[in-house]
Motif scaffolding. Structure first.
Motif, short mmCIF file in Angstrom:
data_model
loop_
_atom_site.label_atom_id
_atom_site.label_comp_id
_atom_site.label_asym_id
_atom_site.label_seq_id
_atom_site.Cartn_x
_atom_site.Cartn_y
_atom_site.Cartn_z
N LYS A 13 -4.31 -0.65 8.89
CA LYS A 13 -3.14 -0.61 8.04
C LYS A 13 -3.42 0.16 6.77
CE LYS A 13 0.24 -3.65 5.81
NZ LYS A 13 0.60 -5.06 5.52
N LYS A 58 -1.31 0.02 0.41
CA LYS A 58 -0.24 0.36 -0.51
C LYS A 58 -0.44 -0.43 -1.79
CE LYS A 58 1.81 2.54 2.88
NZ LYS A 58 1.90 4.01 2.94
N TYR A 78 1.56 -1.43 -5.36
CA TYR A 78 2.81 -1.42 -6.08
C TYR A 78 2.63 -2.17 -7.39
CZ TYR A 78 4.25 -0.67 -1.25
OH TYR A 78 4.35 -0.20 0.02
N ARG A 128 8.44 1.66 -5.01
CA ARG A 128 8.32 1.02 -3.71
C ARG A 128 8.65 2.01 -2.60
NH1 ARG A 128 7.78 -3.97 -1.97
NH2 ARG A 128 8.00 -4.79 -4.08
N GLU A 135 5.90 3.54 0.38
CA GLU A 135 6.03 3.31 1.81
C GLU A 135 5.82 4.57 2.64
OE1 GLU A 135 6.27 0.56 3.39
OE2 GLU A 135 6.34 -0.71 1.61
N TRP A 136 5.73 5.75 1.97
CA TRP A 136 5.48 6.97 2.74
C TRP A 136 4.12 6.87 3.42
CZ3 TRP A 136 6.98 11.45 -1.16
CH2 TRP A 136 8.35 11.31 -1.50
N ARG A 137 4.01 7.32 4.65
CA ARG A 137 2.75 7.24 5.38
C ARG A 137 1.66 8.12 4.77
NH1 ARG A 137 1.91 11.77 8.14
NH2 ARG A 137 3.67 13.18 8.52
#
Length: 773
Positions: free
Chosen positions: A3, A6, A8, A112, A116-118
């Protein structure tokens, strides 16, 4: 597939600046030019759904986050970091961007969405300027108040470091990263400190000047003195590239461009835990911010010593419990999530001993070192203050210690240490001062520069010593303490003492060079010294005393002969001989044998004072553990009676058996004889000793007058008498009587008497019985 991480951070939607910036790191594999308005490449390269976002929030734009250096210069730094530190795998710093947004933008939604962009590794709101980690209050005359300079356990013993070449920071560069300074202060101006980049926020001059004062206040006749006042260069860099903006990472890169391997960078910064991804957590060290971590790690890969404040809170918080936006314990050394920046992280303690953790200091497994976090006497904007504190003050002290270590290494070893080496030295529990309760405090170790200098890890200080016996190497020992070959008595002056008795003379291990005073004329004493330390010893002071022959040479028996200075005792354990100390004929006692006490010292390690030996515990420590004190209770005597005496007469060996200087103590007298076959030996002692020892056997002969007794002793082994109560300052006269058969007098033999306290030898007299000289 693993995974993607990320990150934030939540911030209020209303921000005081016109433009709110978000910080974005694309994965290393993403190929983008490092330029402003890079968003124009997003659609072609498939970076992410940019158009819907910019349609909703017009005015969003990407800019280079690191603008202190041009892209080529930044690439070169990364390449050099990988060459310097093979363990360093440089992240692509050219993939860090700042996203500018108008004030009305919903920052929470924007960060946010981009996160979330890969292609995105991290996204968070840029930290705003945060007050530095301190709670500052409003020859150098203030030096007596600077207790953090004092010997351990009070301080870091910068005062001792100054006595060794390089210990004042000479040759090393220093950069202070924070917000503001008054570089024209009277205790700073002579350094000609320059600002590398950024905005000098005068609102924080008190803090910046306090830090610079601790580290490097000029050594003059005003104000304070810094830990390292003779640095090669001092520069400052602001974390604020412009008013109201903070970019510690860019400031670090700006500093790296002008720093050399082994220089010291001090981060007087802290960040909001909320911004770092942990809402509700207080202030955290700068490396908790991902972009800042990457630049700190680049700095240490380049060989820059980074000293980082752990941060202050009210109360201080456990950094092991901090988690970033991905829920990772990046500041917990015991966690698999831990990220190693290579920086030295610093906590704060109270100034008094024992040093308890300061109430406001962060703590945890990540902390390497601590120092004073209160009562720090230093500079302010234009004058001085007495209560600079917090982890800011502690970090400044540790930065000074790091600069001193690097200066010492460069001056004496010819090289500088790496960041991890410096951190290991400063945080070594064996070389520093622990806090009051280490398992609870969890703020690391306070460095002790003297222990570092004198310890095996550096061994930079001179370490001069006198041998107690042939074979003594200067270490504490349990061997003879009174057969020194290094106090030499001669009846005539020697033209070339070094050539006659020094290294290469062939007499290095001869302990029979001089032993008997010649009555009616001047005599001459020489002292031989070795230096097993890491630097030459200048102006070594040697003093010699004489005493009657005694098994315990307490200082109340000493009589001064004189002193001499050895201008230089070089490194390499080379035997160096002093000039003569005259012993005038008028001062020499009656003909006979005498014991000598030799003391040596130098400015860093002063000669002991005879009064120091009046305390019994002190005396025992000195004779066993201090290698700048020695005794020569070694005598050479004829092994035959005087000419014309009856052949069966004994050779007389008189000596004193004194008591301790303070009070009655029970001690053992031991006689060890190594005599040839057919030899006989007796101990002559007072009649009251016979009563104490309950000596009632055929071995005892009592003098007809009843005052003394003679006890036959083993001529080929050991005899013990006692324990006997030796009254304080007593001087019991004893005598050994030895007969060597005529046929055995061609070869030398030996006998010695010694006193023991608690089964530890505290004094000895040795006689070498040789053919008539």
């Amino acid at each position: 597939m693993a995974k993607e991480k990320k990150e934030y951070s939540k911030r209020p939607k209303v921000h005081p600046r016109h433009l709110v910036r978000m910080i974005v790191k694309f994965h290393d594999y993403v190929d983008l030019p490092y330029e402003d308005s890079v968003e124009r490449h997003f659609q072609k390269k498939g970076i992410g759904p940019w158009n819907p976002l910019v349609e909703k929030y017009p005015g969003l734009t990407f800019r280079r986050y690191f603008s202190a250096l041009q892209p080529d210069a930044l690439r070169k730094l990364m390449d050099r970091g990988q060459e310097t530190d093979p363990s360093y795998k440089a992240p692509n710093l050219l993939n860090w961007f700042a996203v500018e947004a108008p004030a009305q933008a919903d920052i929470e939604e924007v960060v946010r969405a981009i996160g979330e962009w890969r292609t995105v590794e991290a996204a968070y709101v840029e930290p705003a300027p945060t007050p530095p980690p301190a709670v500052a209050a409003a020859n150098d005359p203030r030096w007596p108040n600077q207790g953090y300079l004092d010997p351990a356990p009070d301080g870091i013993d910068a005062e001792y470091a100054w006595t060794i070449a390089g210990g004042d920071g000479a040759g090393i560069g220093f950069v202070d990263l924070e917000q503001g300074w008054n570089l024209n202060h009277e205790d700073l101006a002579d350094h000609e400190i320059t600002l590398i980049s950024g905005w000098n926020n005068n609102s924080w001059n008190d803090h910046g000047n306090a830090v610079l004062g601790v580290v490097a206040a000029v050594d003059n006749d005003i104000g304070c003195v810094g830990i390292t006042p003779n640095l090669a260069s001092i520069q400052v860099v602001s974390e604020a590239p412009a008013v109201g903006v903070s970019n510690v990472g860019d400031a670090i890169l700006s500093a790296l461009d002008v720093m050399d391997f082994g220089d010291v960078l001090l981060l007087e910064t802290q960040e909001s835990g909320t911004v770092a991804g942990h809402p509700g957590f207080g202030n955290v060290p700068s490396e908790a911010i991902p972009a800042y971590f990457d630049t700190i790690r680049l700095a240490t890969a380049l060989g820059i010593i980074v000293v980082e404040a752990a941060g202050n809170n009210n109360p201080g918080q456990d950094l092991d419990t901090f988690t970033n936006a991905s829920g990772l314990h990046v500041l917990d050394r015991t966690s698999v999530d831990f990220r190693e920046s290579g920086a030295i992280m610093v906590g704060a303690a109270v100034s008094s001993v024992p040093h308890e953790r300061g109430d406001r200091s962060n703590h945890g497994s990540r902390i390497d070192c601590y120092a004073w976090g209160e009562n720090i006497d230093t500079l302010n904007t234009s004058s001085y203050q007495t209560d600079f504190n917090g982890t800011s003050g502690a970090s400044a002290i540790i930065a000074g210690a790091a600069l001193a270590v690097q200066g010492l290494a460069q001056a004496n070893l010819g090289y500088r240490f790496s960041p991890l080496q410096v951190r290991a030295l400063l945080s070594d529990p064996a070389l520093g001062t622990p806090s009051a309760d280490p398992p609870t405090d969890r703020i690391g170790i306070m460095p002790n520069l003297r222990a570092l200098i004198e310890g095996n890890r550096l061994n930079l200080a001179p370490d001069i010593y006198l041998r107690d016996f042939v074979g003594d190497n200067g270490d504490p020992h349990s061997n003879a303490i009174s057969a020194s070959p290094d106090v030499i008595l001669r009846p005539i002056a020697v033209a070339d003492p070094q050539g006659s008795f020094g290294e290469g003379s062939g007499t290095e291990n001869d302990n029979t060079l001089g032993f008997e005073a010649e009555a009616g004329q001047d005599n001459f004493l020489h002292v031989r010294v070795r230096n097993r330390g890491g630097s030459a010893a200048a102006d070594v002071h040697a003093t010699v005393y004489w005493s009657p022959v005694a098994t315990l040479l307490t200082s109340d028996l000493w009589n001064l002969v004189g002193s001499v200075t050895l201008p230089n005792v070089p490194v390499g354990d080379v035997l160096t001989v002093s000039d003569a100390i005259p012993w005038p004929a008028a001062n020499i006692p009656a003909p006979g044998h005498y014991c000598f006490v030799g003391l040596i010292g130098l400015p860093q390690d002063p000669t002991p004072n005879p009064a120091d030996f009046l305390d019994w515990d002190n005396y025992r420590t000195f004779i066993r553990s201090n290698n700048n004190v020695t005794w020569r209770n070694f005598n050479v005597v004829d092994n035959a009676p005087a000419p014309g005496a009856e052949p069966r007469r004994f050779v007389s060996l008189p000596f004193l058996a004194p008591g301790a200087p303070d009070r009655t103590r029970h001690m053992v007298l031991e006689i060890v004889a190594k005599l040839p076959a057919g030899a006989r030996a007796q101990l002559e002692l007072p009649i009251y000793w016979m009563d104490m020892l309950k000596l009632r056997n055929p071995k005892v002969q009592v003098d007809p007058k009843g005052h003394i007794a003679r006890v036959a002793i083993n001529a080929h082994g050991t005899e013990r008498f006692g324990p006997i109560p030796f009254p304080a300052k007593s001087r019991t006269a004893l005598r050994l009587l030895v007969h060597i058969p005529e046929e055995s007098r061609k070869n030398p033999s030996q006998i010695y008497a010694r006193q023991l306290f608690a089964e530890e030898e505290v004094g000895r007299v040795t006689w070498r019985l040789s053919p008539r000289r």
